[in-house]
Design a protein around this motif. Structure first.
Motif, short mmCIF file in Angstrom:
data_model
loop_
_atom_site.label_atom_id
_atom_site.label_comp_id
_atom_site.label_asym_id
_atom_site.label_seq_id
_atom_site.Cartn_x
_atom_site.Cartn_y
_atom_site.Cartn_z
N ASN A 23 0.82 -1.21 0.00
CA ASN A 23 0.00 0.00 0.00
C ASN A 23 0.86 1.26 0.00
O ASN A 23 2.06 1.21 0.23
N SER A 24 0.21 2.37 -0.29
CA SER A 24 0.83 3.69 -0.23
C SER A 24 2.09 3.75 -1.08
O SER A 24 2.16 3.15 -2.15
N ARG B 40 5.06 -1.73 -7.54
CA ARG B 40 4.33 -1.89 -8.82
C ARG B 40 5.08 -1.26 -9.98
O ARG B 40 5.02 -1.76 -11.12
N GLU B 41 5.79 -0.17 -9.72
CA GLU B 41 6.52 0.52 -10.77
C GLU B 41 7.93 -0.03 -10.97
O GLU B 41 8.69 0.48 -11.80
N ARG C 146 3.26 1.42 -4.42
CA ARG C 146 3.46 2.02 -5.74
C ARG C 146 4.88 1.78 -6.25
O ARG C 146 5.09 1.48 -7.43
#
Length: 262
Positions: free
Chosen positions: A19-20, A27-28, A24
């Motif tokens: 999360n947060s 995920r990137e 991110r």
């Protein structure tokens, strides 16, 4: 960066790393975070990873075999001094940092977070129960880290703190690369106060200098207020600090103003 977390409670980390900002960043592809349950490396059918301490006493102690086996698979070496490479061995500088979370370790700081953020691979061992077999400290880890002088039920929360503070320093993670540069403790000072709209709220107004549009005055105010906040809340951070002529002037102004107020 790749971060491997060796733990017997991987489920504790799922909410934090998914999360947060951390979520991110994963995920990137800015950071790879892996959870390794070292129960899988136990050498008995019950997946036991702890045992009673030699010499007696309360609590259980984590056994060396599962943790050594897990870290060996992750780093390619059990030996703290060298890493095995084709044709021989390489110095320890080629070996990933292996971090043990424990109350006896070095107290974690922003400087240590910056140090870890310069690495490509970190392995964090999050222990539990009474403690670790001492051979883990002696022959496996490169760093022992504490997050403060208090007792927790395990090393999972300290591991989360390390992962969060290190990951946010990686390029691109915060989006605005100046955010991490201006953090509290980055320069050994606390951060200046922040304000946003509305300019007046319940009669409390934003300082006029921040509305002036004069960037030089804004920067000077922020630097001065950073010194003020550090002087009032953490004066220990100023002890022995070498200051430029301008910083000395700002600190002297703050000290005079605070003396007048008090």
């Amino acid at each position: 960066m790749r971060i491997d977390i060796v733990t017997i409670f991987p489920e504790m980390f799922e909410g934090v790393i998914n999360n947060s900002i951390l979520g991110r960043a994963r995920r990137e592809g800015l950071v790879e975070i892996n959870l390794i349950d070292f129960r899988a490396y136990s050498n008995n059918k019950h997946n036991t990873v702890d045992d009673t301490p030699y010499g007696g006493g309360g609590g259980m102690v984590l056994k060396p075999e599962p943790i050594f086996s897990a870290v060996e698979e992750l780093t390619g070496s059990v030996r703290a001094g060298t890493v095995e490479v084709e044709g021989g061995e390489a110095p320890a500088t080629a070996r990933p940092r292996v971090i043990l979370t424990c109350p006896q370790g070095e107290v974690f700081s922003q400087a240590k977070a910056l140090d870890f953020a310069s690495e490509e691979h970190l392995v964090i061992i999050a222990g539990h129960y009474e403690g670790y077999d001492e051979r883990i400290r002696q022959y496996l880890v490169t760093d022992e880290i504490s997050i403060g002088d208090y007792v927790l039920t395990g090393g999972e929360i300290p591991a989360m703190v390390i992962v969060d503070s290190v990951t946010r320093l990686l390029p691109g993670v915060l989006g605005n690369d100046t955010s991490a540069v201006l953090d509290s403790f980055r320069e050994g000072l606390l951060e200046y106060p922040h304000y946003t709209r509305p300019a007046e709220f319940r009669g409390w107004k934003v300082p006029d200098v921040l509305l002036s549009g004069h960037h030089g005055n804004v920067e000077r105010w922020r630097r001065k207020e950073s010194f003020r906040r550090t002087l009032v809340r953490r004066p220990d951070l100023l002890q022995g600090r070498e200051l430029s002529k301008e910083d000395r002037k700002l600190l002297d102004e703050v000290m005079r103003e605070e003396n007048q107020t008090n």
